[in-house]
Scaffold this motif. Structure first.
Motif, PDB file in Angstrom:
ATOM      1  N   MET A   1      -0.822   6.124  -5.903  1.00  0.00           N
ATOM      2  CA  MET A   1      -0.711   4.780  -6.468  1.00  0.00           C
ATOM      3  C   MET A   1      -1.777   3.913  -5.803  1.00  0.00           C
ATOM      4  O   MET A   1      -1.700   3.647  -4.601  1.00  0.00           O
ATOM      5  CB  MET A   1       0.674   4.199  -6.210  1.00  0.00           C
TER       6      MET A   1
ATOM      7  N   HIS B   1       0.861  -1.180   0.000  1.00  0.00           N
ATOM      8  CA  HIS B   1       0.000   0.000   0.000  1.00  0.00           C
ATOM      9  C   HIS B   1       0.896   1.227   0.000  1.00  0.00           C
ATOM     10  O   HIS B   1       1.808   1.324   0.823  1.00  0.00           O
ATOM     11  CB  HIS B   1      -0.908  -0.005   1.218  1.00  0.00           C
TER      12      HIS B   1
ATOM     13  N   ARG C   1      -5.032  -7.866  -8.168  1.00  0.00           N
ATOM     14  CA  ARG C   1      -3.833  -8.690  -8.062  1.00  0.00           C
ATOM     15  C   ARG C   1      -4.158 -10.121  -8.467  1.00  0.00           C
ATOM     16  O   ARG C   1      -5.301 -10.572  -8.388  1.00  0.00           O
ATOM     17  CB  ARG C   1      -3.284  -8.672  -6.649  1.00  0.00           C
TER      18      ARG C   1
ATOM     19  N   PHE D   1       0.254  -7.455 -10.427  1.00  0.00           N
ATOM     20  CA  PHE D   1      -0.648  -6.415  -9.957  1.00  0.00           C
ATOM     21  C   PHE D   1      -0.912  -5.405 -11.071  1.00  0.00           C
ATOM     22  O   PHE D   1      -0.094  -5.212 -11.975  1.00  0.00           O
ATOM     23  CB  PHE D   1      -0.027  -5.649  -8.778  1.00  0.00           C
TER      24      PHE D   1
ATOM     25  N   TYR E   1      -2.006   3.548 -15.863  1.00  0.00           N
ATOM     26  CA  TYR E   1      -2.102   2.211 -15.293  1.00  0.00           C
ATOM     27  C   TYR E   1      -0.752   1.510 -15.412  1.00  0.00           C
ATOM     28  O   TYR E   1      -0.182   1.412 -16.500  1.00  0.00           O
ATOM     29  CB  TYR E   1      -3.193   1.396 -15.993  1.00  0.00           C
TER      30      TYR E   1
ATOM     31  N   LEU F   1      -3.944   0.367  -5.726  1.00  0.00           N
ATOM     32  CA  LEU F   1      -4.011  -1.019  -6.164  1.00  0.00           C
ATOM     33  C   LEU F   1      -5.380  -1.298  -6.779  1.00  0.00           C
ATOM     34  O   LEU F   1      -6.412  -1.054  -6.154  1.00  0.00           O
ATOM     35  CB  LEU F   1      -3.770  -1.946  -4.978  1.00  0.00           C
TER      36      LEU F   1
ATOM     37  N   TYR G   1      -1.751  -1.345 -10.899  1.00  0.00           N
ATOM     38  CA  TYR G   1      -1.912  -0.152 -10.079  1.00  0.00           C
ATOM     39  C   TYR G   1      -2.401   0.986 -10.977  1.00  0.00           C
ATOM     40  O   TYR G   1      -2.017   1.107 -12.135  1.00  0.00           O
ATOM     41  CB  TYR G   1      -0.583   0.264  -9.429  1.00  0.00           C
ATOM     42  N   LYS G   2      -3.222   1.830 -10.401  1.00  0.00           N
ATOM     43  CA  LYS G   2      -3.757   3.004 -11.089  1.00  0.00           C
ATOM     44  C   LYS G   2      -3.135   4.250 -10.484  1.00  0.00           C
ATOM     45  O   LYS G   2      -3.052   4.377  -9.257  1.00  0.00           O
ATOM     46  CB  LYS G   2      -5.279   3.031 -10.905  1.00  0.00           C
ATOM     47  N   GLN G   3      -2.690   5.159 -11.339  1.00  0.00           N
ATOM     48  CA  GLN G   3      -2.146   6.426 -10.859  1.00  0.00           C
ATOM     49  C   GLN G   3      -2.881   7.573 -11.537  1.00  0.00           C
ATOM     50  O   GLN G   3      -2.590   7.940 -12.663  1.00  0.00           O
ATOM     51  CB  GLN G   3      -0.636   6.526 -11.119  1.00  0.00           C
TER      52      GLN G   3
END
Lengths: 111, 118
Positions: B45, A101, B50, B35, B90, B47, B37-39
């Motif tokens: 960042m 996280h 996964r 994974f 992404y 999640l 991840y989206k930003q």
């Protein structure tokens, strides 16, 4: 739910100065990671700590050092700052292999 | 060393439509984690989803699902019913198998910018 806390959110420094970034992981998380994300780039792993011991090391310059303290917070110390150190620095935490996280990051600008 | 490749620098999708983002990776490990991840523009960042490599079933999280092809080392993300809030960068990421309880670093792809048109 508690999240990863990073401070400061923004930091402006001049070349050759030093900077300290702080990270407070999610409670009961035992692993802390540091990443550096340059403009338009993907995050690059710098260093990680498991139970206060360094567990892995990536592309971290010798000018940088980090540690994890007894309360599990971590600090990234950066010296002799260069223009190329301007980036977004993320701290992430995890527990027992669970997904990492991320904090909101510290944006470091070097003038 | 493990590498992650995202061959689509940018993708566009119409609101309410479906889009698939591609990701391939290279590894010699048999057990690992993948994974997405989206930003968003805020640079957080987040999640998204996964997948554990030992699981054959593709992961699903609401409108997000993956197509995991272990033999082909492919891990694509499908976003259904696209929303304006899905617009973001992404990143596909790889993490190796845990080793003696030590957390493993994430290796990221270069990212795909997703634009959502209204």
């Amino acid at each position: 739910a508690a999240g990863v806390i990073q401070s400061p959110r923004h930091l402006i420094k001049e070349k050759r100065e030093t900077a300290t970034l702080k990270c407070y992981p999610i409670p009961r998380h035992d692993t802390v990671y540091w990443y550096q994300q340059g403009p338009g780039q993907d995050p690059q792993f710098l260093i990680s700590f498991y139970e206060k011991m360094q567990s892995d090391k990536g592309s971290i310059p010798d000018r940088f050092s980090a540690q994890q303290f007894s309360d599990y917070h971590s600090e990234l110390n950066m010296s002799s700052l260069e223009l190329g150190d301007s980036a977004l620095y993320f701290c992430a935490s995890s527990s027992r292999g669970q997904p990492q996280h991320f904090g909101d990051g510290t944006r470091l600008s070097i003038l | 060393a493990q590498t992650v490749t995202q061959s689509q620098p940018e993708m566009s999708v119409q609101e309410a439509e479906t889009v698939t983002l591609s990701c391939t990776y290279d590894t010699s490990e048999s057990d690992y984690y993948l994974f997405w991840y989206k930003q968003p523009p805020s640079r957080q960042m987040i999640l998204v989803i996964r997948q554990e490599a030992y699981k054959q079933q593709n992961a699903t999280e609401n409108r997000f699902s993956v197509n995991f092809q272990k033999a082909a080392k492919s891990f694509s993300l499908k976003i259904s019913d696209s929303q304006l809030g899905d617009a973001a960068m992404y990143f596909c990421a790889y993490r190796g198998q845990l080793f003696m309880e030590y957390g493993n670093k994430l290796v990221f792809g270069a990212g795909t910018i997703l634009r959502v048109k209204s």
